[in-house]
Design a protein around this motif. Structure first.
Motif, PDB file in Angstrom:
ATOM      1  N   UNK A   1       0.812  -1.218   0.000  1.00  0.00           N
ATOM      2  CA  UNK A   1       0.000   0.000   0.000  1.00  0.00           C
ATOM      3  C   UNK A   1       0.849   1.273   0.000  1.00  0.00           C
ATOM      4  N   UNK A   2       2.173   1.082  -0.105  1.00  0.00           N
ATOM      5  CA  UNK A   2       3.058   2.244  -0.126  1.00  0.00           C
ATOM      6  C   UNK A   2       2.745   3.145  -1.322  1.00  0.00           C
ATOM      7  N   UNK A   3       2.434   2.524  -2.467  1.00  0.00           N
ATOM      8  CA  UNK A   3       2.122   3.290  -3.661  1.00  0.00           C
ATOM      9  C   UNK A   3       0.882   4.159  -3.457  1.00  0.00           C
ATOM     10  N   UNK A   4      -0.115   3.619  -2.777  1.00  0.00           N
ATOM     11  CA  UNK A   4      -1.331   4.386  -2.495  1.00  0.00           C
ATOM     12  C   UNK A   4      -1.016   5.599  -1.640  1.00  0.00           C
ATOM     13  N   UNK A  68       8.202   6.642  -7.368  1.00  0.00           N
ATOM     14  CA  UNK A  68       7.511   7.539  -6.452  1.00  0.00           C
ATOM     15  C   UNK A  68       7.720   8.995  -6.845  1.00  0.00           C
ATOM     16  N   UNK A  69       8.965   9.315  -7.200  1.00  0.00           N
ATOM     17  CA  UNK A  69       9.259  10.676  -7.667  1.00  0.00           C
ATOM     18  C   UNK A  69       8.474  10.991  -8.928  1.00  0.00           C
ATOM     19  N   UNK A  70       8.389  10.013  -9.826  1.00  0.00           N
ATOM     20  CA  UNK A  70       7.644  10.208 -11.070  1.00  0.00           C
ATOM     21  C   UNK A  70       6.175  10.494 -10.796  1.00  0.00           C
ATOM     22  N   UNK A 173      -3.536   3.546 -12.699  1.00  0.00           N
ATOM     23  CA  UNK A 173      -2.700   2.522 -13.316  1.00  0.00           C
ATOM     24  C   UNK A 173      -1.401   2.328 -12.533  1.00  0.00           C
ATOM     25  N   UNK A 174      -0.844   3.433 -12.028  1.00  0.00           N
ATOM     26  CA  UNK A 174       0.363   3.320 -11.201  1.00  0.00           C
ATOM     27  C   UNK A 174       0.074   2.523  -9.940  1.00  0.00           C
ATOM     28  N   UNK A 175      -1.122   2.705  -9.389  1.00  0.00           N
ATOM     29  CA  UNK A 175      -1.528   1.935  -8.203  1.00  0.00           C
ATOM     30  C   UNK A 175      -1.678   0.456  -8.549  1.00  0.00           C
TER      31      UNK A 175
END
Length: 435
Positions: A1-4, A68-70, A173-175
């Motif tokens: 869930x880090x991406x979220x 993450x930076x992106x 989509x990144x998620x």
């Protein structure tokens, strides 16, 4: 869930920046600063910067490990799409070139990452290339033709809502890329984007005064489609058609206020409303089964008919009814109560809810108009966000095929409207809005 967490933080910071900038633009010091730094903060310059940021984000996400930076960079590029409009309107810097540049930069911001995610297997590449084809046709052929015809080439409401959905789709989509177990509604959302992009092109070639009538006609056809689907006992799809008609009804009122209409427009709107929000829900009640279904279906049918006739014959002529205020619950909201209940409640409960809905519609309890009052009192981007959210929600329901979730979402949306409609009643005298 880090991406979220990254997506939420980036969205919160970006949204905060947008509202800070929107408030600062009203200050003379900020306007002076912008004028002395046009290379950085002119609306067209912002378009160039946000496109460059999006391309940097694309490279970082798909070709390095700094994803993450992106995401943060892309989020700010998307937010800047709203900032350039704030500057253009707030400082009267709207230009003919800017009207074409803004949507072109939108496409250069969200299309490359969407293509990238398609080839990661998250969405169908065929749908992505279909969207690209429609977008390029609209940008380089349709706009060129419009300029020869001296028509506006600026993005219309369909284009703006489509852009918001596409920006959100990139983050989604990144998620999914980091959490493949999540429900994937990418293809369904893409179909909605293709439809909105095509509608944006078509409506640019239509005289503005016809917008409201066309949308009312689409609302009418949704009602007819609902009757056919109900006859086949495909209740969820029948209700989906009415909800889609509700979306068209939301747009036609806004277009009528903004661009005017024809002399037959109000009659067409009333016929469409009666079909989609009176006849169709009544037929769903009748087909839902039970010994008394015919009675409560008839009661709802008569109640909506009375509500619409009273609006045309009485409420429109009243001078004591504030502008943008309904005398009684509006028929679309009354219909949605019944439709939501039809998906989650047994016949006896449905009949009771239908009777209560009729009581609220024929009452003299006042509710504010959603489009002309509630949304008008909020920032304009909220209209586009609400519309985009409705479309994404519909895509989610189609994907999951959760009938009960559909019903509860409908009931929750009506409840939110009823609370807001009572809390935000205007006091200025005038005439009411559409029924």
């Amino acid at each position: 869930m880090e991406r979220l967490g990254v997506i939420i933080i980036a969205a919160a910071i970006g949204t905060g920046f947008y509202y800070w900038f929107a408030s600062m633009i009203e200050r003379q010091s900020m306007q002076d600063y912008i004028r002395s730094h046009f290379w950085l903060l002119h609306p067209n310059s912002i378009c160039y910067w946000r496109t460059a940021m999006a391309l940097v984000g694309y490279v970082l996400y798909f070709h390095t490990s700094y994803q993450a930076t992106a995401i943060i960079i892309f989020t700010f590029a998307a937010i800047l799409d709203g900032v350039d409009g704030v500057v253009a309107r707030g400082m009267n810097l709207v230009t003919r070139w800017g009207e074409s540049l803004d949507p072109m930069c939108d496409k250069l911001t969200y299309l490359p990452p969407l293509v990238g995610f398609a080839y990661l297997g998250i969405m169908a590449p065929e749908l992505i290339w279909m969207l690209v084809a429609v977008e390029l046709f609209g940008q380089f052929f349709a706009r060129k033709l419009l300029s020869y015809l001296s028509f506006s080439v600026a993005a219309n409401n369909f284009g703006k809502i489509k852009a918001i959905i596409c920006f959100a789709l990139v983050s989604y989509c990144a998620l999914l890329d980091a959490n493949p177990g999540f429900v994937n509604i990418g293809n369904e959302v893409l179909i909605a984007c293709i439809t909105l992009s095509a509608a944006s092109i078509v409506f640019k070639f239509i005289p503005n005064r016809l917008y409201a009538d066309i949308l009312s006609t689409l609302n009418f056809f949704c009602g007819i489609a609902s009757l056919i689907l109900t006859y086949d006992r495909r209740f969820a799809w029948a209700i989906f058609a009415i909800v889609l008609g509700q979306l068209f009804d939301l747009f036609d009122g806004r277009m009528a206020v903004k661009h005017g209409g024809t002399k037959y427009g109000p009659y067409l709107d009333d016929i469409a409303d009666f079909t989609s929000f009176g006849l169709s829900p009544a037929y769903i009640i009748f087909k839902s089964g039970g010994d008394w279904a015919w009675l409560f279906g008839t009661l709802f049918f008569v109640g909506v008919a009375y509500r619409l006739v009273r609006f045309v014959a009485v409420d429109k002529k009243r001078t004591d009814l504030p502008e943008g205020v309904f005398n009684g619950l509006p028929s679309p909201a009354g219909a949605l109560i019944v439709l939501g209940a039809a998906l989650v409640a047994p016949p006896l409960v449905l009949w009771a809810i239908a009777a209560a809905s009729v009581g609220m519609m024929v009452s003299h309890v006042r509710f504010a108009h959603f489009g002309r009052v509630i949304l008008k009192q909020n920032p304009k981007p909220l209209f586009f966000l609400v519309s985009a959210s409705m479309i994404i929600t519909i895509a989610f329901i189609i994907k999951t095929k959760s009938v009960q979730l559909f019903g509860y979402l409908i009931l929750a949306s009506v409840l939110v409207y009823m609370i807001a409609g009572r809390k935000m009643l205007p006091s200025r005298s005038g005439q009411g809005g559409n029924s």
